[in-house]
Scaffold this motif. Structure first.
Motif, PDB file in Angstrom:
ATOM      1  N   SER A   1       0.834  -1.206   0.000  1.00 17.56           N
ATOM      2  CA  SER A   1       0.000   0.000   0.000  1.00 17.56           C
ATOM      3  C   SER A   1       0.867   1.255   0.000  1.00 17.56           C
ATOM      4  CB  SER A   1      -0.931   0.016   1.221  1.00 17.56           C
ATOM      5  OG  SER A   1      -1.868  -1.020   1.140  1.00 17.56           O
TER       6      SER A   1
ATOM      7  N   ALA B   1       2.064   1.743  -3.551  1.00 19.01           N
ATOM      8  CA  ALA B   1       0.970   2.274  -4.375  1.00 19.01           C
ATOM      9  C   ALA B   1       0.718   3.745  -4.059  1.00 19.01           C
ATOM     10  CB  ALA B   1      -0.297   1.446  -4.145  1.00 19.01           C
ATOM     11  N   HIS B   2       0.797   4.071  -2.779  1.00 16.21           N
ATOM     12  CA  HIS B   2       0.589   5.457  -2.358  1.00 16.21           C
ATOM     13  C   HIS B   2       1.683   6.367  -2.913  1.00 16.21           C
ATOM     14  CE1 HIS B   2      -0.483   8.861   0.128  1.00 16.21           C
ATOM     15  NE2 HIS B   2       0.724   8.882   0.655  1.00 16.21           N
TER      16      HIS B   2
ATOM     17  N   ALA C   1       1.038   6.924  -6.547  1.00 14.53           N
ATOM     18  CA  ALA C   1      -0.084   7.854  -6.720  1.00 14.53           C
ATOM     19  C   ALA C   1       0.344   9.286  -6.424  1.00 14.53           C
ATOM     20  CB  ALA C   1      -1.241   7.447  -5.802  1.00 14.53           C
TER      21      ALA C   1
ATOM     22  N   GLU D   1      -7.313   9.320  -6.975  1.00 13.94           N
ATOM     23  CA  GLU D   1      -6.563   8.087  -6.743  1.00 13.94           C
ATOM     24  C   GLU D   1      -5.674   8.209  -5.501  1.00 13.94           C
ATOM     25  OE1 GLU D   1      -3.211   5.298  -9.002  1.00 13.94           O
ATOM     26  OE2 GLU D   1      -3.992   7.096  -9.967  1.00 13.94           O
TER      27      GLU D   1
ATOM     28  N   ARG E   1      -7.709   7.909  -2.397  1.00 12.76           N
ATOM     29  CA  ARG E   1      -8.098   6.515  -2.167  1.00 12.76           C
ATOM     30  C   ARG E   1      -6.946   5.715  -1.567  1.00 12.76           C
ATOM     31  NH1 ARG E   1      -9.916   5.935  -6.779  1.00 12.76           N
ATOM     32  NH2 ARG E   1      -8.183   4.869  -7.810  1.00 12.76           N
ATOM     33  N   THR E   2      -5.735   5.933  -2.071  1.00 15.71           N
ATOM     34  CA  THR E   2      -4.583   5.189  -1.529  1.00 15.71           C
ATOM     35  C   THR E   2      -4.260   5.623  -0.106  1.00 15.71           C
ATOM     36  OG1 THR E   2      -2.950   6.759  -2.427  1.00 15.71           O
ATOM     37  CG2 THR E   2      -3.568   4.894  -3.818  1.00 15.71           C
TER      38      THR E   2
ATOM     39  N   ASP F   1      -6.626   3.631   2.080  1.00 14.08           N
ATOM     40  CA  ASP F   1      -6.211   2.218   2.108  1.00 14.08           C
ATOM     41  C   ASP F   1      -4.962   2.042   2.958  1.00 14.08           C
ATOM     42  OD1 ASP F   1      -6.433  -0.563   1.001  1.00 14.08           O
ATOM     43  OD2 ASP F   1      -4.461  -0.047   0.207  1.00 14.08           O
ATOM     44  N   LEU F   2      -4.036   2.974   2.812  1.00 13.78           N
ATOM     45  CA  LEU F   2      -2.788   2.901   3.579  1.00 13.78           C
ATOM     46  C   LEU F   2      -3.056   2.998   5.075  1.00 13.78           C
ATOM     47  CD1 LEU F   2       0.323   2.824   3.449  1.00 13.78           C
ATOM     48  CD2 LEU F   2       0.295   5.313   3.337  1.00 13.78           C
TER      49      LEU F   2
END
Length: 337
Positions: free
Chosen positions: A70, A73-74, A77, A171, A174-175, A178-179
């Motif tokens: 995560s 991905a963060h 992003a 996006e 959203r990350t 999630d993180l």
């Protein structure tokens, strides 16, 4: 049992029946089971605890891996969002420049007028001059049309950049969510592991039937008892104490420090009032000490001008002694038996 006896007295005939005798016995057994106190759940053995720790560690590793993914991905992003913002800024700059040129062109045409071909022919000029002026006019028209086409392209590019920036921002948001969710799950799992590790330790020494402990002699270079040394070690490992831990001191003030049975876990230096984060650390240390008090032989905790004693199990306000340190605002104090 009293209910069963009265039933027998009321109906002697039924009492002589074998079937009725079994019913009375079963009823009596049920009453005895209901009245018996519930058995306390046995404490887990070291072997069971280690087995639980292995399973918790496995789950923890999985959660940490998910948290790591995560984070990647963060970060991607974040990079994409930054790039989209830069593209939008560049597109906006070009768009503003073209808009300015277009406005200037419109003003020039409004001020100079646009005579057109018929107006030129009616001017009584020779054909060569007329053709030359008409060609010049057509050239200006072609340039204006090119400017307009270029403006439309710039405008559309700006719109695409604006949409991309909005998508990347969404996006990124959203990350972030999630993180944080995965981080919270991993932290909770780590706390479970720490709690189970705590259960592997029991205070050294002899515990009396009334819950108190037989005193111990201080030992080692820091002059504290084995019981206090264990509490100190566990707190250092679990919470870290960057501003130091003060335990033994020779001043005979009637407390446990001179006996090697108390430590102060500092949250700041030089008597300064601790930050909000350090106050939270103090709350966590105090809560941990209370939670493990009976098993580790902790007698009382003092923090933020309050005292918690294992005998009462509640916090009580203390008198004002003046100053952050004297009132224990900059450190939790823990005393053991």
């Amino acid at each position: 049992m009293a209910v069963a006896s009265s039933a027998v007295r009321l109906n002697p005939a039924r009492a002589s029946s074998p079937r009725h005798g079994w019913a009375v016995a079963a009823t009596a057994m049920l009453l005895l089971l209901a009245a018996a106190p519930a058995q306390a759940e046995p404490k887990p053995t070291v072997k069971q605890l280690k087995k639980e720790l292995t399973a918790l560690q496995k789950d923890s590793d999985k959660l940490i891996t998910e948290y790591y993914n995560s984070r990647i991905a963060h970060q991607k992003a974040e990079s994409a969002e930054k790039s989209a913002k830069e593209k939008l800024a560049a597109a906006q700059e070009v768009y503003d420049r073209h808009s300015t040129e277009l406005r200037a062109m419109a003003v020039a045409r409004y001020i100079g007028g646009d005579p057109g071909a018929m107006a030129l022919l009616a001017g009584g000029q020779d054909p060569a001059t007329l053709l030359s002026r008409m060609a010049l006019t057509q050239h200006v028209i072609d340039e204006e049309e090119a400017v307009l086409r270029g403006y439309a392209e710039v405008r559309d590019a700006r719109g695409r950049a604006e949409q991309e920036a909005a998508d990347r921002a969404e996006e990124l948001e959203r990350t972030v969510g999630d993180l944080e969710e995965r981080k919270e799950k991993a932290e909770k799992q780590i706390e479970k592991i720490k709690d189970r590790i705590d259960l592997l330790y029991t205070a050294p020494g002899i515990r009396r039937p009334d819950g108190t402990w037989v005193p111990q002699l201080p030992q080692g270079a820091d002059n504290i008892t084995p019981r206090m040394a264990l509490v100190k070690k566990l707190i250092q490992e679990r919470f870290e104490v960057p501003y130091g831990i003060g335990c033994y001191r020779a001043i005979q003030d009637g407390g446990e420090h001179p006996l090697g049975r108390a430590c102060d876990f500092m949250l700041s230096r030089g008597g300064a009032f601790p930050s909000a984060a350090e106050q939270k650390r103090g709350d966590q240390i105090s809560a941990w000490a209370i939670k493990n008090a009976k098993r580790l032989g902790i007698m009382y905790v003092i923090y933020r001008q309050r005292i918690w004693h294992v005998r009462t199990g509640v916090w009580r306000t203390m008198s004002d002694r003046g100053g952050a340190t004297a009132n224990h605002y900059d450190h939790p104090h823990i005393s053991v038996y």
